[in-house]
Design an enzyme around this catalytic site. Structure first.
Site, PDB file in Angstrom:
ATOM      1  CE  LYS A   1      -1.454   1.670   3.917  1.00  0.00           C
ATOM      2  NZ  LYS A   1      -1.261   3.299   4.195  1.00  0.00           N
ATOM      3  CG  ASN A   2       2.680   2.625   3.427  1.00  0.00           C
ATOM      4  OD1 ASN A   2       1.691   2.909   3.204  1.00  0.00           O
ATOM      5  ND2 ASN A   2       3.264   2.328   4.505  1.00  0.00           N
TER       6      ASN A   2
ATOM      7  CB  CYS B   1      -3.300  10.992  11.948  1.00  0.00           C
ATOM      8  SG  CYS B   1      -1.838  10.090  12.085  1.00  0.00           S
TER       9      CYS B   1
ATOM     10  NE  ARG C   1       1.950  10.309  10.123  1.00  0.00           N
ATOM     11  CZ  ARG C   1       1.485   9.215   9.539  1.00  0.00           C
ATOM     12  NH1 ARG C   1       0.022   8.672   9.970  1.00  0.00           N
ATOM     13  NH2 ARG C   1       2.290   8.803   8.740  1.00  0.00           N
TER      14      ARG C   1
ATOM     15  CG  ASP D   1       3.450   1.121   9.363  1.00  0.00           C
ATOM     16  OD1 ASP D   1       3.219   2.025  10.318  1.00  0.00           O
ATOM     17  OD2 ASP D   1       3.399   1.453   8.183  1.00  0.00           O
TER      18      ASP D   1
ATOM     19  NE  ARG E   1      -6.040   4.633   6.116  1.00  0.00           N
ATOM     20  CZ  ARG E   1      -4.983   5.168   6.946  1.00  0.00           C
ATOM     21  NH1 ARG E   1      -4.951   5.290   8.052  1.00  0.00           N
ATOM     22  NH2 ARG E   1      -4.028   5.141   6.184  1.00  0.00           N
TER      23      ARG E   1
HETATM   24  C1  UD1 Z   1       5.124   6.437   6.255  1.00  0.00           C
HETATM   25  C2  UD1 Z   1       4.128   5.375   6.311  1.00  0.00           C
HETATM   26  C3  UD1 Z   1       3.623   4.911   7.510  1.00  0.00           C
HETATM   27  C4  UD1 Z   1       4.972   4.392   8.328  1.00  0.00           C
HETATM   28  C5  UD1 Z   1       6.056   5.429   8.456  1.00  0.00           C
HETATM   29  C6  UD1 Z   1       6.945   5.090   9.190  1.00  0.00           C
HETATM   30  C7  UD1 Z   1       3.085   5.803   4.174  1.00  0.00           C
HETATM   31  C8  UD1 Z   1       1.862   6.470   3.462  1.00  0.00           C
HETATM   32  N1  UD1 Z   1       3.096   5.978   5.508  1.00  0.00           N
HETATM   33  O1  UD1 Z   1       4.635   7.470   7.069  1.00  0.00           O
HETATM   34  O2  UD1 Z   1       2.744   3.616   7.199  1.00  0.00           O
HETATM   35  O3  UD1 Z   1       4.409   4.332   9.618  1.00  0.00           O
HETATM   36  O4  UD1 Z   1       6.184   5.910   6.927  1.00  0.00           O
HETATM   37  O5  UD1 Z   1       7.659   4.001   8.601  1.00  0.00           O
HETATM   38  O6  UD1 Z   1       3.982   5.399   3.552  1.00  0.00           O
HETATM   39  N2  UD1 Z   1       8.557  13.746  10.431  1.00  0.00           N
HETATM   40  C9  UD1 Z   1       9.099  14.802  10.894  1.00  0.00           C
HETATM   41  N3  UD1 Z   1       8.960  15.913   9.604  1.00  0.00           N
HETATM   42  C10 UD1 Z   1       8.656  15.498   8.508  1.00  0.00           C
HETATM   43  C11 UD1 Z   1       8.532  14.096   8.280  1.00  0.00           C
HETATM   44  C12 UD1 Z   1       8.329  13.316   9.311  1.00  0.00           C
HETATM   45  O7  UD1 Z   1       9.370  15.411  11.783  1.00  0.00           O
HETATM   46  O8  UD1 Z   1       8.727  16.460   7.574  1.00  0.00           O
HETATM   47  C13 UD1 Z   1       8.924  12.621  11.631  1.00  0.00           C
HETATM   48  C14 UD1 Z   1       7.428  12.173  12.019  1.00  0.00           C
HETATM   49  O9  UD1 Z   1       6.671  12.696  12.866  1.00  0.00           O
HETATM   50  C15 UD1 Z   1       7.816  10.882  12.515  1.00  0.00           C
HETATM   51  C16 UD1 Z   1       9.083  10.366  11.781  1.00  0.00           C
HETATM   52  O10 UD1 Z   1       9.725  11.669  11.115  1.00  0.00           O
HETATM   53  O11 UD1 Z   1       8.294  10.841  13.787  1.00  0.00           O
HETATM   54  C17 UD1 Z   1       8.903   9.420  10.556  1.00  0.00           C
HETATM   55  O12 UD1 Z   1       7.584   9.765   9.682  1.00  0.00           O
HETATM   56  P1  UD1 Z   1       7.667   9.465   8.194  1.00  0.00           P
HETATM   57  O13 UD1 Z   1       8.679   8.328   8.056  1.00  0.00           O
HETATM   58  O14 UD1 Z   1       7.619  10.719   7.468  1.00  0.00           O
HETATM   59  O15 UD1 Z   1       6.410   8.787   7.978  1.00  0.00           O
HETATM   60  P2  UD1 Z   1       5.449   8.906   6.824  1.00  0.00           P
HETATM   61  O16 UD1 Z   1       6.095   8.909   5.650  1.00  0.00           O
HETATM   62  O17 UD1 Z   1       4.412   9.828   7.226  1.00  0.00           O
END
Ligand code: UD1
Length: 430
Positions: A22-23, A117, A122, A305, A397
């Site tokens: 999915k991701n 969320c 996030r 996850d 989802r």
């Molecule tokens: C993706 C996955 C989600 C998974 C996560 C971590 C998708 C659609 N979702 O989410 O299922 O749980 O990776 O493997 O692929 N952060 C910041 N600033 C940013 C971006 C992230 O501080 O600009 C922090 C987040 O709050 C979190 C960490 O970085 O603590 C990791 O987040 P991130 O890897 O970005 O997760 P997603 O891409 O949102």
């Protein structure tokens, strides 16, 4: 509202086919709008998140045609709007991948700012930092992120946190920037590699995905492609833990065993046996589970996850386990639901201290988010008696035909709506 009603106690036995990730799919679908030519995406999971994203893409003018249940044909030559409606981002955060994709292709994108969320706040500061480094002007206006540039210029970008989303979003925009981009401290998840491979199959020049330094040489245009998405390591891991908690014997098929290493090593630690085949993994857990400690980390660490699923297993193990969540701040909400089934878990900050209880008892519980929802279903499968899981829409989802796949392994589970259907299930299972 749909519910799952489950009668626990049956060991899950058999083979289950795992779908596309999915991701990876969410980013690949968004990236498909970066060419005017036709793109065919295969092994696409037919789940709510991917379907909502496809609707968002149609809304801005992409033509989407389903060739079969898991294959979609996309042509984006008719895109006439660079603005995504809040309706979509509300339902699926990852529609923010349209930011990087549209900025790269059209040098303009407007996407509503995603809120927090259920698993915590996030931020997306790293995505925006990357776009700015590529020369885009990025503003927040009326709840929208508005990013635009005369032209994008390759740059040297260091991510302050390892972020899957930021890595992919920046990679997409940089793929159509002028000159070279070096992205350091990049996420290494298999789906980052899959998105890079997809973009390369459209003519992009991306090297190093899967390591923490990704090098991107911008190209002027991308072209048609036909691409098959990698298997979903989280769906696979969920079924592997379903085997563990039910003392079952399950073979997950159509997987890349290498992507599952963190999950398999924890299953070995808690007392399961694992057999790795070329594109399948068999999990046999005949004995009682043993406790262990686990900390979630970016890939190749243990995935956040999979955190609720392993917690559900450890709460059944004899002894004390510690689970540390290092990626998201608020990912233990489901523990209160699990407590209603008899689990003994104390959460302190980002740590859960688990005292194994040996068994769960069925209860009426509610799934707080996607992965926790799936984990609560596993608890129901292991429990004595009947469990009713509310808010199944979260699970849908990301899991395709979840209850049907579980049923094919011998689970007693039904998707129901309302008391009458629950009663019917009770009568059927006795
Ligand atoms: C993706 C996955 C989600 C998974 C996560 C971590 C998708 C659609 N979702 O989410 O299922 O749980 O990776 O493997 O692929 N952060 C910041 N600033 C940013 C971006 C992230 O501080 O600009 C922090 C987040 O709050 C979190 C960490 O970085 O603590 C990791 O987040 P991130 O890897 O970005 O997760 P997603 O891409 O949102």
């Amino acid at each position: 509202m749909d519910q799952y009603v489950i009668k626990g106690g049956n060991p899950l036995v058999g083979e289950v086919e795992i779908g596309g990730a999915k991701n990876a799919a969410l980013a690949i679908l968004a990236a498909a709008i970066m060419t005017d030519e036709t793109v065919i995406v295969e092994n696409l999971p037919n789940v709510r998140d991917t379907n909502v994203l496809l609707q968002a893409m149609e809304e801005i003018g992409a033509r989407v045609e389903r060739l079969d249940y898991h294959t979609v044909k996309i042509n984006s030559s008719g895109i006439g709007s660079y603005s995504v409606d809040y309706e979509y981002i509300k339902r699926i955060r990852a529609s923010y991948y349209l930011l990087g994709a549209m900025l790269g292709k059209y040098k303009r994108a407007e996407v509503p700012l995603p809120g927090g969320c259920n698993i915590g706040s996030r931020p997306i500061d790293q995505h925006l930092k990357g776009f700015k480094a590529l020369g885009a002007d990025v503003k927040i206006e009326y709840g929208f992120i508005v990013a635009e540039a005369e032209h994008l210029q390759g740059s040297h970008i260091y991510l302050d946190v390892v972020s899957v989303g930021a890595t992919i979003n920046i990679m997409m925009a940089a793929a159509m920037a002028e000159g070279n981009t070096v992205l350091e401290n990049a996420a290494k998840e298999p789906h980052v590699v899959d998105v890079a491979n997809f973009l390369n199959s459209m003519g992009a020049n991306i090297k190093g995905a899967g390591t923490d330094v990704i090098r991107i040489k911008g190209v002027e245009r991308l072209h048609a492609t036909e691409y098959s998405i990698i298997p979903d390591q989280i769906e696979a891991g969920t079924f592997m833990f379903a085997a563990a908690v039910t003392k079952g014997d399950v073979t997950v098929k159509n997987v890349i065993p290498k992507h599952l290493e963190a999950t398999t090593s924890k299953l070995l630690e808690i007392g399961c046996e694992i057999e790795e085949l070329d594109d399948a993994v068999r999990v046999v857990c005949a004995k009682g589970l043993k406790p262990t400690n686990v900390k979630t980390l970016p890939y190749p660490g243990f995935p956040t996850d999979m955190q609720p699923q392993i917690t559900v297993a450890l709460a059944l193990a004899k002894g004390t386990s510690i689970v540390t969540e290092s990626i998201f701040e608020n990912r233990f909400k489901y523990v209160d639901e699990l407590a209603r089934m008899g689990a003994s878990i104390k959460v302190e900050g980002n740590t859960a201290i688990i005292d194994g209880v040996g068994k769960y008892t069925g209860a009426q519980i509610s799934s707080p988010d996607l992965r926790a929802g799936a984990a609560l279903v596993l608890a129901g499968l292991a429990a004595d008696g009947i469990t009713l899981v509310e808010d199944v829409h979260f699970i849908e989802r990301g899991y395709e035909r979840f209850e049907e796949k579980l049923k094919s392994l011998g689970a007693m589970i039904e998707k129901v709506r309302g008391e009458k259907e629950i009663q019917k299930f009770r009568l059927k299972v006795g």
